[in-house]
Design a protein around this motif. Structure first.
Motif, PDB file in Angstrom:
ATOM      1  N   ALA A  41     -72.425   2.269 -63.666  1.00  0.00           N
ATOM      2  CA  ALA A  41     -72.232   3.078 -64.875  1.00  0.00           C
ATOM      3  C   ALA A  41     -72.035   4.542 -64.519  1.00  0.00           C
ATOM      4  O   ALA A  41     -71.250   5.257 -65.150  1.00  0.00           O
ATOM      5  CB  ALA A  41     -73.422   2.908 -65.807  1.00  0.00           C
ATOM      6  N   GLN A  42     -72.748   4.977 -63.485  1.00  0.00           N
ATOM      7  CA  GLN A  42     -72.671   6.387 -63.113  1.00  0.00           C
ATOM      8  C   GLN A  42     -71.338   6.767 -62.478  1.00  0.00           C
ATOM      9  O   GLN A  42     -71.028   7.944 -62.342  1.00  0.00           O
ATOM     10  CB  GLN A  42     -73.836   6.746 -62.179  1.00  0.00           C
ATOM     11  N   THR A  43     -70.543   5.771 -62.093  1.00  0.00           N
ATOM     12  CA  THR A  43     -69.230   6.095 -61.534  1.00  0.00           C
ATOM     13  C   THR A  43     -68.227   6.449 -62.618  1.00  0.00           C
ATOM     14  O   THR A  43     -67.100   6.843 -62.333  1.00  0.00           O
ATOM     15  CB  THR A  43     -68.652   4.913 -60.719  1.00  0.00           C
ATOM     16  N   GLY A  44     -68.622   6.251 -63.883  1.00  0.00           N
ATOM     17  CA  GLY A  44     -67.756   6.665 -64.981  1.00  0.00           C
ATOM     18  C   GLY A  44     -66.801   5.597 -65.466  1.00  0.00           C
ATOM     19  O   GLY A  44     -65.937   5.852 -66.306  1.00  0.00           O
ATOM     20  N   ILE A  45     -66.964   4.391 -64.961  1.00  0.00           N
ATOM     21  CA  ILE A  45     -66.096   3.301 -65.406  1.00  0.00           C
ATOM     22  C   ILE A  45     -66.542   2.844 -66.797  1.00  0.00           C
ATOM     23  O   ILE A  45     -67.724   2.895 -67.129  1.00  0.00           O
ATOM     24  CB  ILE A  45     -66.134   2.146 -64.378  1.00  0.00           C
ATOM     25  N   THR A  46     -65.574   2.441 -67.603  1.00  0.00           N
ATOM     26  CA  THR A  46     -65.890   1.966 -68.949  1.00  0.00           C
ATOM     27  C   THR A  46     -66.559   0.593 -68.867  1.00  0.00           C
ATOM     28  O   THR A  46     -66.082  -0.280 -68.143  1.00  0.00           O
ATOM     29  CB  THR A  46     -64.593   1.847 -69.778  1.00  0.00           C
ATOM     30  N   MET A  47     -67.664   0.437 -69.595  1.00  0.00           N
ATOM     31  CA  MET A  47     -68.407  -0.820 -69.514  1.00  0.00           C
ATOM     32  C   MET A  47     -68.862  -1.293 -70.885  1.00  0.00           C
ATOM     33  O   MET A  47     -69.226  -0.484 -71.724  1.00  0.00           O
ATOM     34  CB  MET A  47     -69.668  -0.661 -68.634  1.00  0.00           C
ATOM     35  N   ILE A  48     -68.827  -2.587 -71.073  1.00  0.00           N
ATOM     36  CA  ILE A  48     -69.418  -3.191 -72.262  1.00  0.00           C
ATOM     37  C   ILE A  48     -70.441  -4.206 -71.771  1.00  0.00           C
ATOM     38  O   ILE A  48     -70.097  -5.101 -70.997  1.00  0.00           O
ATOM     39  CB  ILE A  48     -68.365  -3.871 -73.154  1.00  0.00           C
ATOM     40  N   VAL A  49     -71.679  -4.031 -72.190  1.00  0.00           N
ATOM     41  CA  VAL A  49     -72.764  -4.847 -71.651  1.00  0.00           C
ATOM     42  C   VAL A  49     -73.490  -5.568 -72.777  1.00  0.00           C
ATOM     43  O   VAL A  49     -74.034  -4.930 -73.673  1.00  0.00           O
ATOM     44  CB  VAL A  49     -73.788  -3.967 -70.890  1.00  0.00           C
ATOM     45  N   VAL A  50     -73.467  -6.880 -72.736  1.00  0.00           N
ATOM     46  CA  VAL A  50     -74.287  -7.663 -73.659  1.00  0.00           C
ATOM     47  C   VAL A  50     -75.590  -7.955 -72.934  1.00  0.00           C
ATOM     48  O   VAL A  50     -75.576  -8.498 -71.828  1.00  0.00           O
ATOM     49  CB  VAL A  50     -73.593  -8.983 -74.041  1.00  0.00           C
ATOM     50  N   THR A  51     -76.713  -7.553 -73.511  1.00  0.00           N
ATOM     51  CA  THR A  51     -77.981  -7.726 -72.806  1.00  0.00           C
ATOM     52  C   THR A  51     -79.145  -7.760 -73.782  1.00  0.00           C
ATOM     53  O   THR A  51     -78.996  -7.468 -74.969  1.00  0.00           O
ATOM     54  CB  THR A  51     -78.196  -6.590 -71.786  1.00  0.00           C
ATOM     55  N   HIS A  52     -80.311  -8.148 -73.257  1.00  0.00           N
ATOM     56  CA  HIS A  52     -81.546  -8.067 -74.034  1.00  0.00           C
ATOM     57  C   HIS A  52     -82.467  -7.013 -73.457  1.00  0.00           C
ATOM     58  O   HIS A  52     -83.594  -6.862 -73.911  1.00  0.00           O
ATOM     59  CB  HIS A  52     -82.259  -9.423 -74.025  1.00  0.00           C
ATOM     60  N   GLU A  53     -81.994  -6.302 -72.432  1.00  0.00           N
ATOM     61  CA  GLU A  53     -82.840  -5.317 -71.759  1.00  0.00           C
ATOM     62  C   GLU A  53     -82.806  -4.000 -72.516  1.00  0.00           C
ATOM     63  O   GLU A  53     -81.955  -3.142 -72.294  1.00  0.00           O
ATOM     64  CB  GLU A  53     -82.359  -5.109 -70.314  1.00  0.00           C
TER      65      GLU A  53
END
Lengths: 250, 234
Positions: free
Chosen positions: A189-201
């Motif tokens: 995430a810190q590299t600046g790439i776009t991310m979509i995260v499905v999680t329970h955390e």
């Protein structure tokens, strides 16, 4: 221009209407965490983005490449998939290939790199996710879940995708292995790439997300910055969900 | 026991081994490729063809191989001949060697049986890996060739080995349609002095040796294909 744009996504499995008109627009570099109870459609939504589940209605656009879900061609789906990458709940590493080969595979077959260059790039990426030279020639079945998932992340990263989709990346892990994988995702995430995260955390969402989306019943209920959604949710359903999660985690 | 007969007959019988192998290898090469395609089409549930193939497989598994050989040997030439006439050409079917009819029957048999082996082997590969292959932008063909099929083959090899050894023995039935392979040759040699016991002992030994060799070959293939199934440490 939005990096990922979903418009009016509908999806049914038989009589089961899973997604009921979801709109979502994600800017470059955003880390979006999708939360929601099971059956809310969050995983299905993620899978409509790369057409592992083709939506019945609506459109998907990644980096300006737009595909109409109703009438899509095979070639369009492949093009769309080549702009995205996915990390799976069950890792889904290629069982007949070593860790190194898993990560090289798409570079060689999809991006037509020669083997030497692909291998060099794969070794580099694997080192970044903490898998050193001593693990390169292991088969997935010889590694722990945490190591497999980090290899899965490397397989996604090496494609240099416009967006990485994470489908409950820590749900199948033994509790003591969750931390190392979340650390890896955080570093990505810190590299600046776009991310979509499905999680329970929830804790992870609080720390890493730039935006949290809460889904229920196939719709987006509420979205905003993590401190807003997770600490001061406006919707009753969001509050209820968070209470349940926090109580069971405590 | 007529040992002089056995010594005299053995080289003759051994000379027939290539005929047996030729039938087995040809039926395998063509039959298994057909079988793989049948399995792929049936798994894709292509409407129409899929059902037709299911009926074909079910039929082939029900029919005794001997009957199949008879059908191929007696019915097929007649069918080809009358088809020839219908398009206005007289095809000389008597010139076709019997072994071709035998191979045709064996091919159909192998296609049906191997398709069931391939079908279950393909089903044993976790669907998630196909999705992962798609997710990195691979086409269906790439995913099949590089990821799914190698794993399915590894699963299929022990059963294919059994099928092949069964086929080698099954070629002995080609004797009924006049192909001089191992069994037919032994029968023929036994005839003048009625040395049937000796002939059958020799053929049994030959089939046993062939079977042991191929079981070994398939075992080695199985182990080398399964090298990726390491011990889980998770």
């Amino acid at each position: 221009m939005a990096k990922v744009e979903l418009t009016n996504i509908h999806k049914s499995f038989g009589d089961n209407h899973i997604l009921k008109g979801v709109d979502m627009s994600i800017e470059e570099g955003e880390v979006v965490v999708i939360l929601g109870p099971s059956g809310s459609g969050k995983t299905t939504l993620l899978r409509t983005i790369n057409f592992l589940d083709a939506a019945d209605e609506g459109s998907v656009s990644v980096s300006g490449f737009k595909v109409d879900c109703k009438k899509h061609r095979k070639s369009e789906i492949i093009e769309l998939r080549r702009k995205t990458a996915m990390v799976f709940q069950n890792y889904n590493l290629f069982a007949n290939k070593t860790i190194l080969e898993n990560v090289m595979e798409a570079l060689v077959t999809v991006k037509k790199y020669n083997k030497k260059d692909a291998e060099k790039a794969a070794i580099e990426i694997l080192a970044k996710v903490g898998l050193g030279e001593d693990r390169l020639h292991f088969y997935p079945s010889q590694l722990s879940g945490g190591q497999q998932q980090r290899a899965g992340i490397a397989r996604a990263l090496i494609l240099n995708p416009d967006v990485i989709l994470f489908d409950e990346p820590t749900s199948a892990l033994d509790p003591e292995l969750v931390g190392e994988v979340l650390q890896t995702i955080k570093a990505v995430a810190q590299t600046g790439i776009t991310m979509i995260v499905v999680t329970h955390e929830i804790a992870f969402a609080k720390e890493v997300a730039s935006r949290v989306i809460f889904m229920e019943g196939g719709k987006i209920v509420e979205q905003g910055p993590p401190e807003e959604i997770l600490v001061h949710p406006q919707e009753a359903r969001t509050k209820e969900f968070l209470n349940r999660i926090i109580n069971t985690n405590a | 026991m007529d040992f002089p007969f056995m010594l005299q007959a053995l080289p003759e019988i051994i000379k027939a081994i290539p005929v047996t192998f030729f039938m087995a290898v040809a039926a395998t090469a063509v039959g298994w490729i057909l079988g793989l395609f049948i399995a792929l089409i049936r798994r894709a549930k292509t409407p129409g063809i899929s059902q037709v193939l299911a009926v074909f497989v079910s039929f082939m598994r029900g029919v005794p191989l001997v009957i199949l050989l008879y059908i191929a040997y007696y019915a097929l030439p007649t069918m080809i001949y009358s088809y020839g006439l219908s398009i206005g050409r007289e095809i000389d079917v008597s010139g076709v060697p019997a072994i071709l009819y035998a191979i045709t029957a064996l091919v159909l048999d192998q296609a049906a049986y191997s398709s069931e082996i391939f079908r279950s082997a393909l089903g044993s590969v976790d669907e998630g890996q196909l999705e992962a292959a798609y997710s990195v932008g691979m086409t269906k063909t790439q995913a099949m060739i590089r990821i799914i099929l190698p794993q399915a083959f590894a699963v299929a090899v022990p059963n294919l080995g059994g099928l092949f050894v069964g086929l080698v023995k099954g070629t002995s039935l080609a004797y009924y349609v006049g192909v001089y392979e191992i069994t037919a040759t032994a029968q023929l040699l036994a005839l003048p002095k009625l040395n049937y016991i000796e002939a059958y002992i020799m053929t049994t030994v030959i089939y046993e040796v062939i079977s042991i060799i191929f079981n070994k070959v398939f075992n080695v293939a199985e182990n080398s294909l399964k090298r990726f199934r390491g011990v889980a440490t998770a």
